[in-house]
Design an enzyme around this catalytic site. Structure first.
Site, PDB file in Angstrom:
ATOM      1  N   LYS A  92      -8.685  11.144  33.239  1.00 27.69           N
ATOM      2  CA  LYS A  92      -9.781  10.957  32.285  1.00 27.69           C
ATOM      3  C   LYS A  92      -9.467  11.598  30.941  1.00 27.69           C
ATOM      4  O   LYS A  92      -9.806  11.057  29.882  1.00 27.69           O
ATOM      5  CB  LYS A  92     -11.085  11.519  32.857  1.00 27.69           C
ATOM      6  CG  LYS A  92     -11.652  10.713  34.013  1.00 27.69           C
ATOM      7  CD  LYS A  92     -11.914   9.276  33.617  1.00 27.69           C
ATOM      8  CE  LYS A  92     -12.519   8.464  34.751  1.00 27.69           C
ATOM      9  NZ  LYS A  92     -12.655   7.021  34.416  1.00 27.69           N
ATOM     10  N   SER A 152     -15.933   9.903  31.656  1.00 29.30           N
ATOM     11  CA  SER A 152     -16.684  10.888  32.426  1.00 29.30           C
ATOM     12  C   SER A 152     -16.780  12.160  31.599  1.00 29.30           C
ATOM     13  O   SER A 152     -15.981  12.386  30.676  1.00 29.30           O
ATOM     14  CB  SER A 152     -15.955  11.163  33.750  1.00 29.30           C
ATOM     15  OG  SER A 152     -16.439  12.330  34.370  1.00 29.30           O
ATOM     16  N   TYR A 203      -7.719  13.271  38.952  1.00 25.77           N
ATOM     17  CA  TYR A 203      -8.740  12.456  38.296  1.00 25.77           C
ATOM     18  C   TYR A 203      -9.069  13.007  36.908  1.00 25.77           C
ATOM     19  O   TYR A 203      -9.166  12.257  35.938  1.00 25.77           O
ATOM     20  CB  TYR A 203      -9.992  12.420  39.167  1.00 25.77           C
ATOM     21  CG  TYR A 203     -11.120  11.592  38.613  1.00 25.77           C
ATOM     22  CD1 TYR A 203     -11.084  10.199  38.676  1.00 25.77           C
ATOM     23  CD2 TYR A 203     -12.233  12.190  38.040  1.00 25.77           C
ATOM     24  CE1 TYR A 203     -12.126   9.429  38.181  1.00 25.77           C
ATOM     25  CE2 TYR A 203     -13.278  11.435  37.543  1.00 25.77           C
ATOM     26  CZ  TYR A 203     -13.220  10.055  37.614  1.00 25.77           C
ATOM     27  OH  TYR A 203     -14.259   9.304  37.118  1.00 25.77           O
TER      28      TYR A 203
END
Length: 348
Positions: A166, A149, A162
């Site tokens: 990542k 991402s 999150y």
């Protein structure tokens, strides 16, 4: 002495593993591989979603193998990989995509919740990669695709767990890539950095915000991500792909002026991750501890509720896929112009 370059993987009928395949980007990616005639192993926890995804893969022209597994369980992931290898004979491509997340200020996330997101969204990739390499390295061929991402480089508020996962994947993947290059391995690893995508996750993610969770615009359809992942799987020599103009803009802005971006996101990102509706909590902790489709008997599919505003693609995808070709064209053009100018100067 360098090893001879391994022969290319066949274009069709490859043995592919997609984790997080029951919904969202994973579901769309599985269908994209199936449309090429590949054999697709679907790994996820939700049995309803897995069964529906397997049916979709078969209808799209692929061969499906549904394997229920929690990617946070290293032994279970190893067993799942062995089941795939026993069924398909080998593993050509492994796509890490499993997801869990929380939308909340960091101080409102418990240690157990933070740990769980990390175990699924980061360690799930580590365990998946390890399982894939166990089958790829002896054959000296295969590709591992890490679905990342823009948040792998640029953290945003309300998604600390999150974003941390990542970022960790990004560092882990770079380290592994260097090790594979050092040993002259024919196994490749690459990463695909995604923008905001229209997936069901915003209806099942654990949400402690006052409004309903939503992706930060602009939003892209999951098929855009799926096409990029399939392309990356066939071109694993490239270390990274950026999907969407918003991803490119975010990563460039963060590289140039991260402090300015901090202040901009502090002002805008809280509202940008909520829509006008009141937050609902139909599934309690969402998919954090149990699959979202488990107690509800529901297949969520690939798309979320943002179809009307979602983009089908854009020129940035072509630029990302053809960056090498474009760079050579620009270099040749610049060289020709420079040579012409030097010739004119020499004649004076």
């Amino acid at each position: 002495m360098r090893r001879p370059r391994p022969r290319a993987l066949p274009k069709h009928g490859r043995a592919v593993v997609v984790t997080g395949a029951s919904g969202g980007v994973g579901r769309a990616t599985a269908l994209a591989f199936a449309a090429r005639g590949d054999r697709v192993a679907l790994l996820a926890r939700g049995r309803e979603g897995l069964a529906a995804a397997a049916d979709d893969v078969q209808r799209a022209g692929g061969e499906a193998l549904a394997v229920p597994v929690d990617m946070a369980d290293a032994k279970a992931v190893e067993d799942a990989a062995q089941q795939v290898a026993d069924t398909f004979g080998h593993i050509d491509i492994w796509v890490n995509n499993a997801f869990a997340g929380i939308l909340a200020p960091f101080t409102e996330i418990s240690p157990d919740e933070f740990r769980r997101v990390t175990e699924v969204a980061y360690l799930g990739y580590v365990f998946g990669t390890r399982a894939a390499l166990r089958h790829m390295l002896p054959r000296d061929r295969g590709t591992v695709v890490q679905v990342g991402s823009a948040l792998a480089y640029r953290g945003i508020p309300l998604q600390s767990a999150y974003c941390g996962a990542k970022h960790a994947i990004q560092g882990f993947n770079e380290s592994l890539r260097c090790e594979l290059l050092h040993r002259g391995s024919g196994v490749r690893t690459t990463m695909v950095q995604l923008p905001a995508v229209n997936t069901p996750q915003f209806d099942w993610v654990l949400n402690r915000l006052p409004g309903r969770a939503r992706p930060v615009a602009p939003v892209y359809q999951p098929e855009v991500a799926a096409r990029a992942i399939v392309h990356a799987a066939g071109h694993g020599r490239r270390r990274e792909y950026w999907v969407g103009s918003s991803t490119a803009a975010t990563l460039i802005a963060n590289a140039v002026a991260p402090g300015v971006l901090d202040r901009y996101l502090a002002r805008t990102a809280f509202e940008a991750q909520q829509d006008g509706g009141v937050a609902e909590a139909p599934m309690g902790a969402g998919n954090l501890w149990t699959p979202a489709d488990g107690p509800h008997g529901r297949d969520f599919g690939a798309h979320g509720r943002f179809d009307e505003e979602s983009r089908q693609g854009g020129p940035q995808q072509w630029l990302s896929r053809n960056r090498t070709r474009l760079g050579r064209t620009v270099a040749l053009g610049a060289g020709a112009l420079a040579a012409r100018r030097l010739t004119r100067l020499a004649r004076r």
